[in-house]
Structures are given as C-alpha cells and as structure tokens.
Scaffold this active site. Sequence first.
Site, PDB file in Angstrom:
ATOM      1  N   HIS A   1       0.820  -1.226   0.000  1.00 42.72           N
ATOM      2  CA  HIS A   1       0.000   0.000   0.000  1.00 42.72           C
ATOM      3  C   HIS A   1       0.848   1.269   0.000  1.00 42.72           C
ATOM      4  O   HIS A   1       0.373   2.346   0.385  1.00 42.72           O
ATOM      5  CB  HIS A   1      -0.960  -0.012   1.195  1.00 42.72           C
ATOM      6  CG  HIS A   1      -2.028  -1.048   1.078  1.00 42.72           C
ATOM      7  ND1 HIS A   1      -2.749  -1.511   2.156  1.00 42.72           N
ATOM      8  CD2 HIS A   1      -2.492  -1.743   0.015  1.00 42.72           C
ATOM      9  CE1 HIS A   1      -3.622  -2.429   1.748  1.00 42.72           C
ATOM     10  NE2 HIS A   1      -3.482  -2.582   0.458  1.00 42.72           N
TER      11      HIS A   1
ATOM     12  N   CYS B   1       2.613  16.008 -13.121  1.00 38.13           N
ATOM     13  CA  CYS B   1       3.141  16.929 -14.133  1.00 38.13           C
ATOM     14  C   CYS B   1       4.136  16.233 -15.069  1.00 38.13           C
ATOM     15  O   CYS B   1       4.468  16.749 -16.126  1.00 38.13           O
ATOM     16  CB  CYS B   1       3.813  18.126 -13.469  1.00 38.13           C
ATOM     17  SG  CYS B   1       5.280  17.703 -12.515  1.00 38.13           S
TER      18      CYS B   1
ATOM     19  N   ASN C   1      -2.975 -13.296  15.544  1.00 42.68           N
ATOM     20  CA  ASN C   1      -3.821 -12.131  15.827  1.00 42.68           C
ATOM     21  C   ASN C   1      -4.530 -12.375  17.154  1.00 42.68           C
ATOM     22  O   ASN C   1      -5.043 -13.469  17.367  1.00 42.68           O
ATOM     23  CB  ASN C   1      -4.863 -11.963  14.708  1.00 42.68           C
ATOM     24  CG  ASN C   1      -5.567 -10.616  14.762  1.00 42.68           C
ATOM     25  OD1 ASN C   1      -5.969 -10.158  15.827  1.00 42.68           O
ATOM     26  ND2 ASN C   1      -5.721  -9.997  13.613  1.00 42.68           N
TER      27      ASN C   1
HETATM   28  C1  BV8 Z   1      -8.995  -1.313  -5.169  1.00 43.71           C
HETATM   29  C2  BV8 Z   1      -2.798   2.946   2.586  1.00 43.71           C
HETATM   30  C3  BV8 Z   1      -9.722  -1.246  -7.398  1.00 43.71           C
HETATM   31  C4  BV8 Z   1      -3.270   4.302   2.935  1.00 43.71           C
HETATM   32  C5  BV8 Z   1      -4.723   1.394   2.666  1.00 43.71           C
HETATM   33  C6  BV8 Z   1     -13.691  -6.731  -2.394  1.00 43.71           C
HETATM   34  C7  BV8 Z   1     -14.654  -6.786  -1.428  1.00 43.71           C
HETATM   35  C8  BV8 Z   1     -15.016  -5.589  -0.746  1.00 43.71           C
HETATM   36  C9  BV8 Z   1     -14.383  -4.366  -0.996  1.00 43.71           C
HETATM   37  C10 BV8 Z   1     -13.436  -4.336  -1.959  1.00 43.71           C
HETATM   38  C11 BV8 Z   1     -13.100  -5.497  -2.664  1.00 43.71           C
HETATM   39  N1  BV8 Z   1     -12.117  -5.155  -3.520  1.00 43.71           N
HETATM   40  C12 BV8 Z   1     -11.835  -3.821  -3.396  1.00 43.71           C
HETATM   41  C13 BV8 Z   1     -12.635  -3.299  -2.449  1.00 43.71           C
HETATM   42  C14 BV8 Z   1     -12.601  -1.919  -2.014  1.00 43.71           C
HETATM   43  C15 BV8 Z   1     -11.492  -1.635  -1.000  1.00 43.71           C
HETATM   44  C16 BV8 Z   1     -11.711  -2.442   0.252  1.00 43.71           C
HETATM   45  O1  BV8 Z   1     -11.146  -3.500   0.437  1.00 43.71           O
HETATM   46  N2  BV8 Z   1     -12.553  -1.867   1.142  1.00 43.71           N
HETATM   47  C17 BV8 Z   1     -12.789  -2.503   2.460  1.00 43.71           C
HETATM   48  C18 BV8 Z   1     -12.913  -1.408   3.516  1.00 43.71           C
HETATM   49  C19 BV8 Z   1     -14.003  -3.372   2.416  1.00 43.71           C
HETATM   50  N3  BV8 Z   1     -10.164  -1.912  -1.557  1.00 43.71           N
HETATM   51  C20 BV8 Z   1      -9.589  -0.920  -2.284  1.00 43.71           C
HETATM   52  O2  BV8 Z   1     -10.092   0.167  -2.481  1.00 43.71           O
HETATM   53  C21 BV8 Z   1      -8.217  -1.232  -2.886  1.00 43.71           C
HETATM   54  N4  BV8 Z   1      -8.172  -0.782  -4.241  1.00 43.71           N
HETATM   55  O3  BV8 Z   1      -9.767  -2.209  -4.931  1.00 43.71           O
HETATM   56  O4  BV8 Z   1      -8.857  -0.729  -6.405  1.00 43.71           O
HETATM   57  C22 BV8 Z   1      -9.228  -0.734  -8.654  1.00 43.71           C
HETATM   58  C23 BV8 Z   1      -8.665  -1.630  -9.510  1.00 43.71           C
HETATM   59  C24 BV8 Z   1      -8.231  -1.170 -10.751  1.00 43.71           C
HETATM   60  C25 BV8 Z   1      -8.374   0.194 -11.078  1.00 43.71           C
HETATM   61  C26 BV8 Z   1      -8.946   1.087 -10.162  1.00 43.71           C
HETATM   62  C27 BV8 Z   1      -9.356   0.625  -8.912  1.00 43.71           C
HETATM   63  C28 BV8 Z   1      -7.092  -0.442  -2.175  1.00 43.71           C
HETATM   64  C29 BV8 Z   1      -7.052  -0.723  -0.741  1.00 43.71           C
HETATM   65  C30 BV8 Z   1      -5.838  -0.017  -0.101  1.00 43.71           C
HETATM   66  C31 BV8 Z   1      -6.255   1.178   0.717  1.00 43.71           C
HETATM   67  N5  BV8 Z   1      -5.096   1.734   1.440  1.00 43.71           N
HETATM   68  N6  BV8 Z   1      -3.612   1.929   3.283  1.00 43.71           N
HETATM   69  C32 BV8 Z   1      -2.987   4.685   4.367  1.00 43.71           C
HETATM   70  O5  BV8 Z   1      -2.449   3.858   5.119  1.00 43.71           O
HETATM   71  O6  BV8 Z   1      -3.286   5.841   4.686  1.00 43.71           O
HETATM   72  S1  BV8 Z   1      -5.650   0.184   3.489  1.00 43.71           S
HETATM   73  C33 BV8 Z   1      -5.230   0.308   5.173  1.00 43.71           C
HETATM   74  O7  BV8 Z   1      -6.310  -0.271   5.882  1.00 43.71           O
HETATM   75  C34 BV8 Z   1      -4.012  -0.474   5.607  1.00 43.71           C
HETATM   76  O8  BV8 Z   1      -2.963  -0.412   4.694  1.00 43.71           O
HETATM   77  C35 BV8 Z   1      -4.580  -1.875   5.738  1.00 43.71           C
HETATM   78  O9  BV8 Z   1      -4.617  -2.518   4.487  1.00 43.71           O
HETATM   79  C36 BV8 Z   1      -6.010  -1.614   6.167  1.00 43.71           C
HETATM   80  C37 BV8 Z   1      -6.141  -1.800   7.647  1.00 43.71           C
HETATM   81  O10 BV8 Z   1      -6.109  -3.163   7.875  1.00 43.71           O
HETATM   82  P1  BV8 Z   1      -5.050  -3.764   8.937  1.00 43.71           P
HETATM   83  O11 BV8 Z   1      -3.672  -3.350   8.580  1.00 43.71           O
HETATM   84  O12 BV8 Z   1      -5.353  -5.198   9.031  1.00 43.71           O
HETATM   85  O13 BV8 Z   1      -5.415  -2.979  10.296  1.00 43.71           O
HETATM   86  P2  BV8 Z   1      -6.754  -3.042  11.170  1.00 43.71           P
HETATM   87  O14 BV8 Z   1      -6.698  -1.891  12.093  1.00 43.71           O
HETATM   88  O15 BV8 Z   1      -7.961  -3.223  10.301  1.00 43.71           O
HETATM   89  O16 BV8 Z   1      -6.591  -4.403  12.010  1.00 43.71           O
HETATM   90  C38 BV8 Z   1      -5.524  -4.545  12.894  1.00 43.71           C
HETATM   91  C39 BV8 Z   1      -5.530  -6.003  13.315  1.00 43.71           C
HETATM   92  O17 BV8 Z   1      -4.395  -6.208  14.172  1.00 43.71           O
HETATM   93  C40 BV8 Z   1      -6.779  -6.406  14.102  1.00 43.71           C
HETATM   94  O18 BV8 Z   1      -7.275  -7.621  13.582  1.00 43.71           O
HETATM   95  C41 BV8 Z   1      -6.256  -6.586  15.544  1.00 43.71           C
HETATM   96  O19 BV8 Z   1      -6.930  -7.614  16.209  1.00 43.71           O
HETATM   97  C42 BV8 Z   1      -4.811  -6.950  15.292  1.00 43.71           C
HETATM   98  N7  BV8 Z   1      -3.880  -6.608  16.381  1.00 43.71           N
HETATM   99  C43 BV8 Z   1      -3.956  -5.592  17.278  1.00 43.71           C
HETATM  100  N8  BV8 Z   1      -2.845  -5.620  18.100  1.00 43.71           N
HETATM  101  C44 BV8 Z   1      -2.083  -6.675  17.672  1.00 43.71           C
HETATM  102  C45 BV8 Z   1      -2.731  -7.287  16.573  1.00 43.71           C
HETATM  103  N9  BV8 Z   1      -2.226  -8.343  15.909  1.00 43.71           N
HETATM  104  C46 BV8 Z   1      -1.036  -8.846  16.373  1.00 43.71           C
HETATM  105  N10 BV8 Z   1      -0.347  -8.280  17.413  1.00 43.71           N
HETATM  106  C47 BV8 Z   1      -0.834  -7.218  18.102  1.00 43.71           C
HETATM  107  N11 BV8 Z   1      -0.147  -6.703  19.107  1.00 43.71           N
HETATM  108 ZN    ZN Z   2       4.442  18.393 -10.458  1.00 43.75          ZN
END
Ligand code: BV8
Ligand code: ZN
Length: 247
Positions: free
Chosen positions: A121, A133, A218
């Site tokens: 990502h 640009c 996890n």
């Molecule tokens: C795209 C960068 C198409 C930015 C990020 C299929 C089904 C449904 C929806 C979709 C699908 N396909 C696509 C989609 C849409 C969308 C999506 O998935 N939406 C979700 C919300 C349903 N996906 C997209 O938009 C992707 N692009 O599909 O493009 C396309 C194709 C061609 C042409 C044009 C378009 C792009 C997705 C990327 C977005 N960018 N990040 C930034 O960081 O600012 S995503 C961002 O959120 C992170 O990078 C990460 O991926 C996500 C968060 O998830 P996690 O990292 O898992 O974190 P989270 O907080 O959720 O969970 C933490 C976990 O850790 C928990 O489970 C917890 O229990 C655990 N934990 C806590 N403490 C610990 C621990 N584990 C171990 N040890 C500990 N101590």
């Molecule tokens: Zn520029």
Amino acid sequence: MSQDEAVERLAERLRGASRVTVVTGAGVSAASGIPTFRGSGGLWRNHRPEDLATAAAFARDPRLVWEWYAWRRGLVAAAQPNRAHEVLALWSRRFPRFRLITQNVDGLHERAGTSGVIRFHGSLWEVSCWGACGRMPARWRDERTFDRLPPRCDACGGWLRPGVVWFGEPIDPEALEASGEALDCEICLAVGTSAVVYPAAGLVTAAGARGAFTAEINPEATPASAAVDLAIAGPAEDVLDRVDRRL
Ligand code: BV8
Ligand code: ZN
C-alpha cells in the site's frame, strides 16, 4: 489446542522450510505505539481512515488529509520497531527465500532491517505530484517535516500527495507482481491484519490454494481465521518471539 501447542506446530513447520512468506498489517506496529485502523485510536479527529485515505477526500480538503499524514509521519518518526519487526527481520536472513508483504506504510519493517519488503500500500515517506506533471518521478522519497501543508511539487508548483495507495486506487503493478511470486511458498503467515481490506485480505488464502501451509497470528479472530490451517490467538510481538525461540 493450547497456544503453546500452536506455537510448537508453527515452529515445527518453519524448521524445515525455505520458502516462507509473511503478510503483515497494522497489528505488528501496535506495540510500537502506532494506532491500528480499526482498533481503539483508529479514528483521527472523528474521521474514519477510510474517509481520509481517498482521492476524493484529498480533492475536497488536501490540507486536512495532509494534516492526518503529517501526524502519522510524526508518530512513526518517534516510534521504534518492536519485537515483532525484529523477529521478522531475523527470519528475512534465516530463510533462503523469505518474502514480506506489508499493508503498513510506516517503514518500521525496513527500519528493523528487513530487506526486500513488498510495500503493498505504498509508504508514508514517499510523495508524488498530485497533478502528475511528468517532470518528477512517479513517486519519490521525502522525509521532511513540511513547513506548509499541502506541500508543493518543485517542478510544477502543484500539490504533492502522500505516496500511498488510497481506497479505490489500484495496487502498484510491481507490488502485485512481486506478491504473486511470493505466494508460491511452503508457509504463508498473516500477522496483525483484520483481513478486511482487499486485495491484501485475499493473499494468505491464495497462497493456501497454491499448496502453502497457512497460519494467522492475531489476538482476535478475523474473516481469515477459519480459512487458515493454524490460527494462533495472541499479540505478534509475543507469539513471534516464542516461535523464534523454538527454531
Ligand atoms: C482497489 C494505505 C480497485 C493508505 C490502505 C472486495 C470486497 C469488498 C471491498 C473491496 C473489494 N475489492 C476492493 C474493495 C474496495 C477496498 C476495500 O477493500 N474496502 C474494504 C474497507 C471493504 N479496496 C480498495 O479500495 C483497494 N483498491 O480495490 O482498487 C481498482 C482496480 C483497478 C483500477 C482502479 C481501482 C485499495 C485498498 C488499499 C487502501 N489503502 N492503506 C494509508 O495507510 O493511509 S488500506 C489500510 O487499511 C491499511 O494499509 C490496511 O490494508 C487496512 C487496515 O487493515 P489492517 O492493517 O489489518 O489494520 P486493522 O486496524 O484493520 O486491524 C488490525 C488487526 O491487528 C486487528 O485484527 C487486531 O486484532 C490486530 N492486532 C492488534 N494488536 C495486535 C494485533 N495483531 C497482532 N499483534 C498485536 N499486538
Ligand atoms: Zn508536479
């Protein structure tokens, strides 16, 4: 199965392996004090990450979106890699063909010494020209603390945008290709990810479909927990350390 037995099962598998792939999420940086997306602290100024991490949000209010990224850059700059990052860095030198695919944009894996990280990502520490640009590279590193937000492109004077993949944007073709190659592995381990955001959430099961032994670390159950061969419920910094001690 007790956690101890699960730790031993994973260590047993890893002892004989050479092609090991790990997929990480925000959970591996939690012990470094970086808030996860969905955990407590995920909200920033009452904005959900999904609402800020989009091109539409940037077009609407680039200053607000940059304030969020500048805040995250500040947090990460003041943070240190934790034991989870350290163990994975050790493994990147232990296993002949080790691959790490991260959803994290914080750069803590690289700071812990893991080489060849696949940044699925993008990175908080890279920027690109919002206007594309064409007089600058597609994406370049810029670790400065910007004195004004949004920062400007030196070539065209337009806004810079963070070098991350926003929701609705495609994964970088190079990262997709490298991840595809990495899924041909003996063991695929998902660590600290809620397995909600696609296409990243489909990687571990895709490796399983190619014959890999799959596991998840996890403290909480995720949509992938029932699909993997072994789910170990516990914090990454603790479980990875215990697995490593048994290798
Ligand atoms: C795209 C960068 C198409 C930015 C990020 C299929 C089904 C449904 C929806 C979709 C699908 N396909 C696509 C989609 C849409 C969308 C999506 O998935 N939406 C979700 C919300 C349903 N996906 C997209 O938009 C992707 N692009 O599909 O493009 C396309 C194709 C061609 C042409 C044009 C378009 C792009 C997705 C990327 C977005 N960018 N990040 C930034 O960081 O600012 S995503 C961002 O959120 C992170 O990078 C990460 O991926 C996500 C968060 O998830 P996690 O990292 O898992 O974190 P989270 O907080 O959720 O969970 C933490 C976990 O850790 C928990 O489970 C917890 O229990 C655990 N934990 C806590 N403490 C610990 C621990 N584990 C171990 N040890 C500990 N101590
Ligand atoms: Zn520029």
